[in-house]
Enzyme design. Structure first.
Site, mmCIF file in Angstrom:
data_model
loop_
_atom_site.group_PDB
_atom_site.id
_atom_site.type_symbol
_atom_site.label_atom_id
_atom_site.label_comp_id
_atom_site.label_asym_id
_atom_site.label_seq_id
_atom_site.Cartn_x
_atom_site.Cartn_y
_atom_site.Cartn_z
ATOM 1 N N LEU A 2 0.811 -1.224 0.000
ATOM 2 C CA LEU A 2 0.000 0.000 0.000
ATOM 3 C C LEU A 2 0.842 1.270 0.000
ATOM 4 C CD1 LEU A 2 -2.862 -1.087 2.448
ATOM 5 C CD2 LEU A 2 -2.938 -0.941 -0.054
ATOM 6 N N HIS A 3 2.000 1.229 0.678
ATOM 7 C CA HIS A 3 2.801 2.463 0.806
ATOM 8 C C HIS A 3 3.329 2.944 -0.544
ATOM 9 C CE1 HIS A 3 6.053 -0.468 0.521
ATOM 10 N NE2 HIS A 3 6.810 0.537 0.136
ATOM 11 N N GLN A 4 3.389 2.023 -1.533
ATOM 12 C CA GLN A 4 3.994 2.416 -2.810
ATOM 13 C C GLN A 4 2.963 2.825 -3.851
ATOM 14 O OE1 GLN A 4 6.283 -1.030 -3.887
ATOM 15 N NE2 GLN A 4 4.552 -2.167 -4.678
ATOM 16 N N GLY A 15 3.289 7.275 -3.755
ATOM 17 C CA GLY A 15 3.294 6.416 -2.580
ATOM 18 C C GLY A 15 3.241 7.258 -1.318
ATOM 19 N N ARG A 16 2.643 6.715 -0.281
ATOM 20 C CA ARG A 16 2.572 7.451 0.973
ATOM 21 C C ARG A 16 2.352 6.461 2.107
ATOM 22 N NH1 ARG A 16 -1.276 10.786 4.129
ATOM 23 N NH2 ARG A 16 -0.196 12.708 4.683
#
Ligand SMILES: Nc1ncnc2c1ncn2[C@@H]1O[C@H](CSCC[C@H]([NH3+])C(=O)O)[C@@H](O)[C@H]1O
Length: 343
Positions: A236-238, A292-293
Protein backbone atom coordinates in the site's frame (compact mmCIF):
# COMPACT_ATOMS: atom_id res chain seq x y z
CA UNK A 1 31.57 16.73 23.95
CA UNK A 2 29.19 18.73 21.77
CA UNK A 3 26.51 16.12 21.07
CA UNK A 4 24.61 18.49 18.77
CA UNK A 5 27.67 18.92 16.54
CA UNK A 6 28.33 15.16 16.68
CA UNK A 7 24.73 14.47 15.60
CA UNK A 8 24.90 16.89 12.66
CA UNK A 9 28.38 15.70 11.62
CA UNK A 10 27.33 12.08 11.72
CA UNK A 11 24.35 12.78 9.48
CA UNK A 12 26.35 14.98 7.11
CA UNK A 13 29.06 12.32 6.71
CA UNK A 14 26.76 9.30 6.93
CA UNK A 15 26.32 9.26 3.17
CA UNK A 16 30.10 8.88 2.74
CA UNK A 17 30.13 5.76 4.87
CA UNK A 18 27.13 4.36 3.03
CA UNK A 19 28.82 5.10 -0.31
CA UNK A 20 31.90 3.05 0.65
CA UNK A 21 29.59 0.12 1.43
CA UNK A 22 27.71 0.58 -1.87
CA UNK A 23 30.88 0.81 -3.97
CA UNK A 24 32.50 -2.22 -2.34
CA UNK A 25 29.26 -4.07 -3.03
CA UNK A 26 28.84 -2.76 -6.59
CA UNK A 27 32.42 -3.79 -7.47
CA UNK A 28 31.76 -7.24 -5.95
CA UNK A 29 34.73 -6.80 -3.61
CA UNK A 30 33.12 -8.84 -0.82
CA UNK A 31 32.56 -11.81 -3.14
CA UNK A 32 36.07 -11.52 -4.51
CA UNK A 33 37.74 -11.41 -1.10
CA UNK A 34 35.58 -14.26 0.19
CA UNK A 35 37.57 -16.56 -2.12
CA UNK A 36 40.98 -15.48 -0.77
CA UNK A 37 42.79 -12.41 0.61
CA UNK A 38 44.12 -10.09 -2.09
CA UNK A 39 46.33 -6.99 -2.36
CA UNK A 40 44.87 -3.64 -3.44
CA UNK A 41 46.70 -4.02 -6.77
CA UNK A 42 45.07 -7.38 -7.34
CA UNK A 43 41.59 -6.12 -6.35
CA UNK A 44 42.06 -3.19 -8.75
CA UNK A 45 43.10 -5.55 -11.56
CA UNK A 46 40.21 -7.97 -10.98
CA UNK A 47 37.55 -5.23 -10.70
CA UNK A 48 38.91 -2.94 -13.41
CA UNK A 49 39.48 -0.16 -10.85
CA UNK A 50 42.19 2.48 -10.47
CA UNK A 51 44.89 1.04 -8.14
CA UNK A 52 45.37 4.03 -5.84
CA UNK A 53 41.65 4.75 -5.60
CA UNK A 54 40.95 1.07 -4.96
CA UNK A 55 43.47 1.10 -2.10
CA UNK A 56 41.69 4.13 -0.60
CA UNK A 57 38.36 2.34 -0.87
CA UNK A 58 39.71 -0.83 0.75
CA UNK A 59 41.28 1.14 3.59
CA UNK A 60 37.96 2.88 4.27
CA UNK A 61 36.38 -0.59 4.23
CA UNK A 62 38.84 -1.64 6.94
CA UNK A 63 38.00 1.47 8.98
CA UNK A 64 34.30 0.54 8.69
CA UNK A 65 35.01 -3.01 9.95
CA UNK A 66 33.88 -4.54 6.68
CA UNK A 67 37.40 -5.65 5.71
CA UNK A 68 40.63 -6.55 7.49
CA UNK A 69 44.17 -5.80 6.36
CA UNK A 70 47.14 -7.98 7.15
CA UNK A 71 50.28 -6.57 5.52
CA UNK A 72 49.24 -6.04 1.89
CA UNK A 73 46.39 -8.53 1.99
CA UNK A 74 42.78 -7.46 2.40
CA UNK A 75 40.09 -9.93 3.49
CA UNK A 76 36.39 -9.90 4.44
CA UNK A 77 35.56 -9.59 8.13
CA UNK A 78 33.19 -12.20 9.59
CA UNK A 79 30.47 -9.56 9.34
CA UNK A 80 31.03 -9.17 5.59
CA UNK A 81 31.14 -12.94 5.06
CA UNK A 82 27.90 -13.37 6.98
CA UNK A 83 25.89 -10.44 5.60
CA UNK A 84 27.49 -9.16 2.40
CA UNK A 85 28.17 -12.32 0.37
CA UNK A 86 25.24 -13.63 -1.65
CA UNK A 87 25.60 -17.31 -0.81
CA UNK A 88 25.48 -16.79 2.95
CA UNK A 89 22.12 -17.88 4.42
CA UNK A 90 22.00 -14.54 6.24
CA UNK A 91 22.95 -12.48 3.19
CA UNK A 92 21.80 -8.89 2.77
CA UNK A 93 24.09 -8.47 -0.26
CA UNK A 94 21.38 -7.92 -2.85
CA UNK A 95 19.43 -5.66 -0.55
CA UNK A 96 22.55 -3.50 0.00
CA UNK A 97 23.04 -3.33 -3.79
CA UNK A 98 19.48 -2.05 -4.14
CA UNK A 99 20.09 0.57 -1.45
CA UNK A 100 23.18 1.61 -3.45
CA UNK A 101 21.05 1.83 -6.58
CA UNK A 102 18.47 3.91 -4.71
CA UNK A 103 21.09 6.33 -3.40
CA UNK A 104 20.97 7.97 -6.86
CA UNK A 105 17.27 8.91 -6.82
CA UNK A 106 17.63 9.73 -3.10
CA UNK A 107 20.36 12.17 -4.08
CA UNK A 108 17.67 14.05 -6.01
CA UNK A 109 15.49 14.51 -2.92
CA UNK A 110 15.64 18.31 -3.08
CA UNK A 111 14.18 18.26 -6.59
CA UNK A 112 11.61 15.63 -5.56
CA UNK A 113 10.47 17.86 -2.70
CA UNK A 114 10.42 20.96 -4.91
CA UNK A 115 8.34 19.36 -7.64
CA UNK A 116 6.44 16.60 -5.82
CA UNK A 117 7.47 14.22 -8.59
CA UNK A 118 9.51 11.01 -8.26
CA UNK A 119 13.19 11.13 -9.18
CA UNK A 120 12.83 8.61 -11.99
CA UNK A 121 10.05 6.84 -13.82
CA UNK A 122 9.06 3.49 -12.32
CA UNK A 123 9.03 1.65 -15.63
CA UNK A 124 12.40 3.03 -16.74
CA UNK A 125 13.90 2.05 -13.43
CA UNK A 126 12.91 -1.37 -12.45
CA UNK A 127 11.20 -3.87 -14.67
CA UNK A 128 13.29 -3.27 -17.78
CA UNK A 129 16.60 -4.06 -16.08
CA UNK A 130 16.79 -7.78 -15.19
CA UNK A 131 19.68 -7.46 -12.73
CA UNK A 132 17.97 -4.61 -10.89
CA UNK A 133 14.66 -6.52 -10.84
CA UNK A 134 16.40 -9.62 -9.44
CA UNK A 135 18.29 -7.59 -6.85
CA UNK A 136 15.12 -5.76 -5.82
CA UNK A 137 12.91 -8.83 -5.51
CA UNK A 138 15.52 -11.15 -3.99
CA UNK A 139 16.88 -8.29 -1.85
CA UNK A 140 13.40 -7.81 -0.33
CA UNK A 141 13.40 -11.57 0.25
CA UNK A 142 16.78 -11.43 2.05
CA UNK A 143 15.47 -8.71 4.29
CA UNK A 144 11.95 -10.02 4.86
CA UNK A 145 12.79 -13.66 5.57
CA UNK A 146 14.04 -12.51 8.97
CA UNK A 147 10.51 -11.62 10.08
CA UNK A 148 8.31 -13.71 7.75
CA UNK A 149 7.60 -16.53 10.23
CA UNK A 150 6.41 -14.08 12.85
CA UNK A 151 4.14 -12.34 10.33
CA UNK A 152 2.80 -15.72 9.17
CA UNK A 153 1.96 -16.69 12.75
CA UNK A 154 -0.20 -13.59 13.15
CA UNK A 155 -2.22 -14.57 10.08
CA UNK A 156 -3.47 -17.55 12.12
CA UNK A 157 -5.02 -19.46 9.20
CA UNK A 158 -7.42 -22.40 9.46
CA UNK A 159 -6.38 -25.77 7.96
CA UNK A 160 -6.96 -25.92 4.21
CA UNK A 161 -6.98 -22.15 3.82
CA UNK A 162 -6.54 -20.77 0.32
CA UNK A 163 -4.57 -17.54 0.28
CA UNK A 164 -3.81 -14.87 -2.35
CA UNK A 165 -0.54 -13.00 -1.76
CA UNK A 166 -0.89 -9.78 -3.76
CA UNK A 167 2.48 -8.52 -5.05
CA UNK A 168 4.06 -11.46 -3.25
CA UNK A 169 7.57 -10.74 -4.55
CA UNK A 170 9.93 -13.71 -4.30
CA UNK A 171 7.39 -15.63 -2.23
CA UNK A 172 8.83 -14.86 1.20
CA UNK A 173 5.47 -14.70 2.97
CA UNK A 174 3.84 -17.43 0.87
CA UNK A 175 6.67 -19.77 1.92
CA UNK A 176 6.37 -18.77 5.58
CA UNK A 177 2.58 -19.21 5.52
CA UNK A 178 2.93 -22.73 4.10
CA UNK A 179 5.60 -23.66 6.63
CA UNK A 180 3.67 -22.35 9.61
CA UNK A 181 0.21 -23.59 8.52
CA UNK A 182 0.55 -27.12 7.11
CA UNK A 183 -2.53 -27.47 4.88
CA UNK A 184 -2.49 -23.99 3.43
CA UNK A 185 -2.02 -23.20 -0.27
CA UNK A 186 -1.06 -19.81 -1.69
CA UNK A 187 -1.39 -18.06 -5.02
CA UNK A 188 1.14 -15.29 -5.56
CA UNK A 189 -0.03 -12.53 -7.89
CA UNK A 190 2.98 -10.77 -9.42
CA UNK A 191 4.26 -8.91 -12.45
CA UNK A 192 5.37 -11.22 -15.28
CA UNK A 193 9.02 -10.16 -14.99
CA UNK A 194 9.09 -11.27 -11.36
CA UNK A 195 7.51 -14.72 -11.88
CA UNK A 196 10.72 -16.65 -12.67
CA UNK A 197 12.33 -15.29 -9.50
CA UNK A 198 9.37 -16.30 -7.35
CA UNK A 199 9.18 -19.71 -9.02
CA UNK A 200 12.86 -20.33 -8.24
CA UNK A 201 12.55 -19.36 -4.57
CA UNK A 202 9.40 -21.43 -4.17
CA UNK A 203 11.02 -24.46 -5.83
CA UNK A 204 14.11 -24.09 -3.62
CA UNK A 205 11.80 -24.14 -0.59
CA UNK A 206 10.26 -27.39 -1.93
CA UNK A 207 6.79 -25.82 -2.01
CA UNK A 208 5.97 -25.77 -5.73
CA UNK A 209 3.00 -28.09 -5.09
CA UNK A 210 1.38 -25.63 -2.65
CA UNK A 211 2.38 -22.24 -4.03
CA UNK A 212 1.16 -21.15 -7.42
CA UNK A 213 2.71 -18.10 -9.08
CA UNK A 214 0.41 -16.17 -11.43
CA UNK A 215 1.09 -13.13 -13.61
CA UNK A 216 -1.25 -10.25 -12.90
CA UNK A 217 -1.57 -6.55 -12.25
CA UNK A 218 -2.76 -5.77 -8.74
CA UNK A 219 -4.02 -2.38 -9.91
CA UNK A 220 -6.73 -3.96 -12.06
CA UNK A 221 -6.97 -7.76 -11.71
CA UNK A 222 -9.28 -9.68 -9.33
CA UNK A 223 -7.68 -11.54 -6.41
CA UNK A 224 -9.63 -14.80 -6.71
CA UNK A 225 -12.99 -16.09 -5.49
CA UNK A 226 -14.00 -17.38 -2.09
CA UNK A 227 -10.41 -17.24 -0.76
CA UNK A 228 -9.69 -17.61 2.96
CA UNK A 229 -7.12 -14.81 3.22
CA UNK A 230 -5.57 -12.04 1.17
CA UNK A 231 -2.07 -10.82 2.05
CA UNK A 232 -1.02 -7.26 1.23
CA UNK A 233 2.58 -7.07 2.37
CA UNK A 234 4.52 -3.87 1.69
CA UNK A 235 2.19 -2.88 -1.10
CA UNK A 236 0.00 0.00 0.00
CA UNK A 237 2.80 2.46 0.81
CA UNK A 238 3.99 2.42 -2.81
CA UNK A 239 0.64 3.22 -4.39
CA UNK A 240 -1.68 6.23 -4.44
CA UNK A 241 -4.56 6.45 -2.02
CA UNK A 242 -7.05 5.69 -4.84
CA UNK A 243 -5.08 2.61 -5.92
CA UNK A 244 -4.92 1.49 -2.26
CA UNK A 245 -8.70 1.81 -1.95
CA UNK A 246 -9.22 -0.22 -5.10
CA UNK A 247 -6.80 -2.94 -3.93
CA UNK A 248 -8.51 -3.26 -0.55
CA UNK A 249 -11.95 -3.36 -2.18
CA UNK A 250 -10.88 -6.15 -4.54
CA UNK A 251 -9.40 -8.03 -1.56
CA UNK A 252 -12.80 -7.76 0.13
CA UNK A 253 -14.56 -9.03 -2.94
CA UNK A 254 -12.21 -12.04 -3.29
CA UNK A 255 -12.68 -13.21 0.31
CA UNK A 256 -15.30 -15.58 1.59
CA UNK A 257 -17.35 -14.25 4.56
CA UNK A 258 -15.15 -14.40 7.65
CA UNK A 259 -12.03 -14.41 5.46
CA UNK A 260 -8.99 -12.47 6.57
CA UNK A 261 -7.11 -9.52 5.18
CA UNK A 262 -3.50 -9.51 6.39
CA UNK A 263 -1.73 -6.19 5.85
CA UNK A 264 1.98 -6.15 6.67
CA UNK A 265 4.21 -3.11 6.45
CA UNK A 266 5.76 -0.06 8.07
CA UNK A 267 3.35 2.38 9.65
CA UNK A 268 3.85 5.89 10.99
CA UNK A 269 2.55 6.74 14.42
CA UNK A 270 -0.36 9.17 14.53
CA UNK A 271 1.99 12.21 14.71
CA UNK A 272 3.54 11.01 11.41
CA UNK A 273 6.97 11.94 12.87
CA UNK A 274 7.94 8.50 14.22
CA UNK A 275 9.46 5.98 13.98
CA UNK A 276 12.50 7.41 12.19
CA UNK A 277 12.80 4.53 9.71
CA UNK A 278 9.19 4.90 8.59
CA UNK A 279 9.51 8.65 8.06
CA UNK A 280 12.42 7.82 5.71
CA UNK A 281 10.53 4.94 4.11
CA UNK A 282 7.66 7.35 3.44
CA UNK A 283 10.04 9.78 1.70
CA UNK A 284 11.64 6.90 -0.17
CA UNK A 285 8.26 5.80 -1.55
CA UNK A 286 7.70 9.35 -2.72
CA UNK A 287 11.17 9.62 -4.25
CA UNK A 288 11.08 6.22 -5.93
CA UNK A 289 7.49 5.39 -6.66
CA UNK A 290 5.73 8.78 -6.73
CA UNK A 291 2.26 8.87 -5.28
CA UNK A 292 3.29 6.42 -2.58
CA UNK A 293 2.57 7.45 0.97
CA UNK A 294 3.02 5.63 4.28
CA UNK A 295 -0.10 5.16 6.37
CA UNK A 296 -0.62 5.46 10.08
CA UNK A 297 -2.30 2.45 11.68
CA UNK A 298 -5.39 4.64 12.17
CA UNK A 299 -5.50 5.62 8.47
CA UNK A 300 -5.03 2.02 7.37
CA UNK A 301 -7.76 0.82 9.75
CA UNK A 302 -10.14 3.45 8.33
CA UNK A 303 -9.28 2.32 4.80
CA UNK A 304 -10.10 -1.29 5.71
CA UNK A 305 -13.33 -0.36 7.49
CA UNK A 306 -14.51 1.72 4.54
CA UNK A 307 -14.14 -1.37 2.34
CA UNK A 308 -16.30 -3.45 4.70
CA UNK A 309 -13.70 -5.04 6.98
CA UNK A 310 -13.85 -5.31 10.75
CA UNK A 311 -11.59 -3.21 12.98
CA UNK A 312 -8.14 -4.78 12.48
CA UNK A 313 -6.17 -6.49 15.23
CA UNK A 314 -2.70 -4.89 15.32
CA UNK A 315 0.47 -6.93 15.93
CA UNK A 316 3.98 -5.53 16.26
CA UNK A 317 6.58 -7.77 14.64
CA UNK A 318 10.27 -8.11 15.56
CA UNK A 319 10.32 -5.39 18.19
CA UNK A 320 8.22 -3.05 16.09
CA UNK A 321 10.26 -3.33 12.89
CA UNK A 322 7.07 -4.18 11.04
CA UNK A 323 3.36 -4.12 11.84
CA UNK A 324 0.67 -6.60 10.86
CA UNK A 325 -3.01 -5.65 10.68
CA UNK A 326 -5.47 -8.54 10.52
CA UNK A 327 -9.09 -7.69 9.68
CA UNK A 328 -12.02 -9.90 8.72
CA UNK A 329 -14.66 -9.65 6.08
CA UNK A 330 -17.84 -9.50 8.10
CA UNK A 331 -20.06 -12.60 7.81
CA UNK A 332 -23.22 -12.43 5.70
CA UNK A 333 -24.09 -10.86 2.33
CA UNK A 334 -25.85 -7.89 3.95
CA UNK A 335 -22.43 -6.70 5.13
CA UNK A 336 -21.07 -6.52 1.62
CA UNK A 337 -19.65 -3.15 0.78
CA UNK A 338 -21.62 -1.33 -1.96
CA UNK A 339 -18.38 -0.69 -3.89
CA UNK A 340 -17.98 -4.46 -4.23
CA UNK A 341 -21.10 -4.65 -6.32
CA UNK A 342 -20.17 -1.64 -8.43
CA UNK A 343 -16.70 -2.73 -9.66
N1 LIG B 1 0.96 -3.54 -10.62
C1 LIG B 1 1.50 -4.57 -9.95
N2 LIG B 1 0.90 -5.79 -9.96
C2 LIG B 1 1.43 -6.85 -9.27
N3 LIG B 1 2.56 -6.75 -8.51
C3 LIG B 1 3.18 -5.55 -8.48
C4 LIG B 1 2.71 -4.42 -9.18
N4 LIG B 1 3.54 -3.36 -8.95
C5 LIG B 1 4.50 -3.82 -8.13
N5 LIG B 1 4.30 -5.13 -7.84
C6 LIG B 1 5.10 -5.98 -6.97
O1 LIG B 1 4.89 -5.54 -5.65
C7 LIG B 1 5.99 -5.97 -4.84
C8 LIG B 1 6.28 -4.88 -3.82
S1 LIG B 1 7.63 -5.30 -2.74
C9 LIG B 1 6.79 -6.35 -1.59
C10 LIG B 1 7.09 -7.80 -1.83
C11 LIG B 1 6.53 -8.74 -0.74
N6 LIG B 1 5.07 -8.70 -0.66
C12 LIG B 1 7.13 -8.41 0.60
O2 LIG B 1 6.42 -7.92 1.47
O3 LIG B 1 8.31 -8.61 0.78
C13 LIG B 1 7.14 -6.25 -5.81
O4 LIG B 1 7.48 -7.59 -5.77
C14 LIG B 1 6.58 -5.83 -7.17
O5 LIG B 1 7.04 -6.66 -8.22
Amino acid sequence: MDFGAAHVTQMALGAWQAQVLYTLSELDVFELLSEKPLSAQEVARRTGAHPLAAEGLLNAGVALKLLTRDGDAYADTDLALRLLCEDSPESLARWVRVMGRWSRPWNGLTEVVRTGRPAEEREARLWQDPRYTADFVLGMHEYARRIADEVADHADLPPGARVTDVGGGAGTYAIALCRRHPDVSVRILELASVLPLAERTVAEAGLADRIDVTAGDYLTDPFGTDVSAVVLSNILHQESREAGESIVRRAHRALRPGGKLVVNGYFLDESRTRPLFTTLHNLSAFTLWGGGRSYTVGEAAALLRSAGFTEPVVHQVAQGASTVLVAEKAEGPEDQHPADRRE
